[in-house]
Design a protein around this motif. Sequence first.
Motif, mmCIF file in Angstrom:
data_model
loop_
_atom_site.group_PDB
_atom_site.id
_atom_site.type_symbol
_atom_site.label_atom_id
_atom_site.label_comp_id
_atom_site.label_asym_id
_atom_site.label_seq_id
_atom_site.Cartn_x
_atom_site.Cartn_y
_atom_site.Cartn_z
ATOM 1 N N ILE A 53 1.821 1.834 -2.076
ATOM 2 C CA ILE A 53 1.822 0.997 -0.806
ATOM 3 C C ILE A 53 0.872 -0.030 -1.247
ATOM 4 O O ILE A 53 -0.362 0.005 -1.517
ATOM 5 C CB ILE A 53 1.027 1.945 0.188
ATOM 6 C CG1 ILE A 53 1.857 3.019 0.502
ATOM 7 C CG2 ILE A 53 0.807 1.033 1.556
ATOM 8 C CD1 ILE A 53 1.270 3.970 1.616
ATOM 9 N N TYR A 55 -0.432 -3.839 0.233
ATOM 10 C CA TYR A 55 -0.651 -4.397 1.338
ATOM 11 C C TYR A 55 -1.868 -5.646 1.317
ATOM 12 O O TYR A 55 -2.163 -5.820 0.365
ATOM 13 C CB TYR A 55 -1.645 -3.386 2.387
ATOM 14 C CG TYR A 55 -2.831 -2.772 1.989
ATOM 15 C CD1 TYR A 55 -3.886 -3.541 2.733
ATOM 16 C CD2 TYR A 55 -3.037 -1.850 1.247
ATOM 17 C CE1 TYR A 55 -5.112 -3.470 2.045
ATOM 18 C CE2 TYR A 55 -4.374 -1.771 0.910
ATOM 19 C CZ TYR A 55 -5.380 -2.258 1.133
ATOM 20 O OH TYR A 55 -6.733 -2.088 0.799
ATOM 21 N N ALA A 262 0.765 2.297 7.702
ATOM 22 C CA ALA A 262 1.767 2.383 6.327
ATOM 23 C C ALA A 262 1.822 3.764 6.031
ATOM 24 O O ALA A 262 3.042 4.223 5.438
ATOM 25 C CB ALA A 262 1.024 1.599 5.363
#
Length: 364
Positions: A53, A55, A262
């Motif tokens: 992930i 970000y 997320a």
Amino acid sequence: MKKLTLICSLLMSQLQQAQQFHHHTAIDSILNQKIIKAKIPGLAAAILQNNNIYYGVGGTISNKSKELITPKTLFHIGSNTKAFTSFLAFQTIEKGNLKLNTPFFELFPELKSDANTAYHSITLKELLSHNALVQPFTSGLENNQIKITKETVSDKRIEFAQQLLLLPKVEKGTYSNAGYVLASMMIEKAEAIPFEDLLQQYLNNQNWQFSFGFPNRINENNAWGHWKEFFMLKALPPNHSYSLPDYMLAAGDLSMNITDYAQWLYQHLNGLQNKDPENTYQKMHFDLANYSYGWGNTVQGNQKMSFHDGSTGTFYTHAILAPDRQIGLVIFANAAEEEHVKAIYQLQQELFAYLKSVVNGNNS
């Protein structure tokens, strides 16, 4: 269907053990460039790829503040709340307390006699997929048709339903916030727990930060929504009169931060790796064409994609999943004018291009 509770527990454990989160300053830079060009006060975004992930954040909580957006800043996600309502419905189904084909009036027979006969056979499935023929209630003007006198939120929902079900039907497939209010009534009746408590319990179990309603009403350091007044973008303060009715939480009144949201998408992306059509995640996203249960869907080439956008006119959330490629994306913005939405979709392409460069760089 695999048990959602077990899947969620396993996925959260995997996330925590694998340390999947990567803050990329390059994503910050992409967002800040878009903020300057599109005049969006604040943005946050996350890209999902396999077990990673990535970000970033940019801008400020409002156009009148120097307080910077952080990964923990709450944004209002609007209609993307519907996916949480659908999720709670499927949890209730797995317990054996509901079925997709459970009729609404089986749980609320006292409301049937006065209701428009067009609604007499509507089911949970039709409510979650916007096929129950009920009025949309996607604008404030529609709410003026309803008079609420009750005190508790659950009682307000029932009072809302009584008046809603008197109204003329609309075309099948009409996107309806009101339908999700009725769906939340079915969930809380089957669980014998107020819908708000069920949603709060689930979010707390994930250790996710959240609020119901606009996030700056909980803490002024969260994002402020914006709209235009006299051609100028204005930040709505915590005491502004604009709000969603509390009984419409299930349709679109949840706020979250980018990293927790997320994780929510990661949970779905991983759940969709099971291609069995009876897998709960497959049913939520793809059981019905175009719009299933809390998620829109399409096919591009040979690849399935699911998506949802959410906005109350002052924030904007765009989320998309491509499970066959094991990628996903979410963008939060604290403004939602036409030019901002256009910029968000441009940003989607820029972020996917950035992901491609990251993947190619890692492979090399």
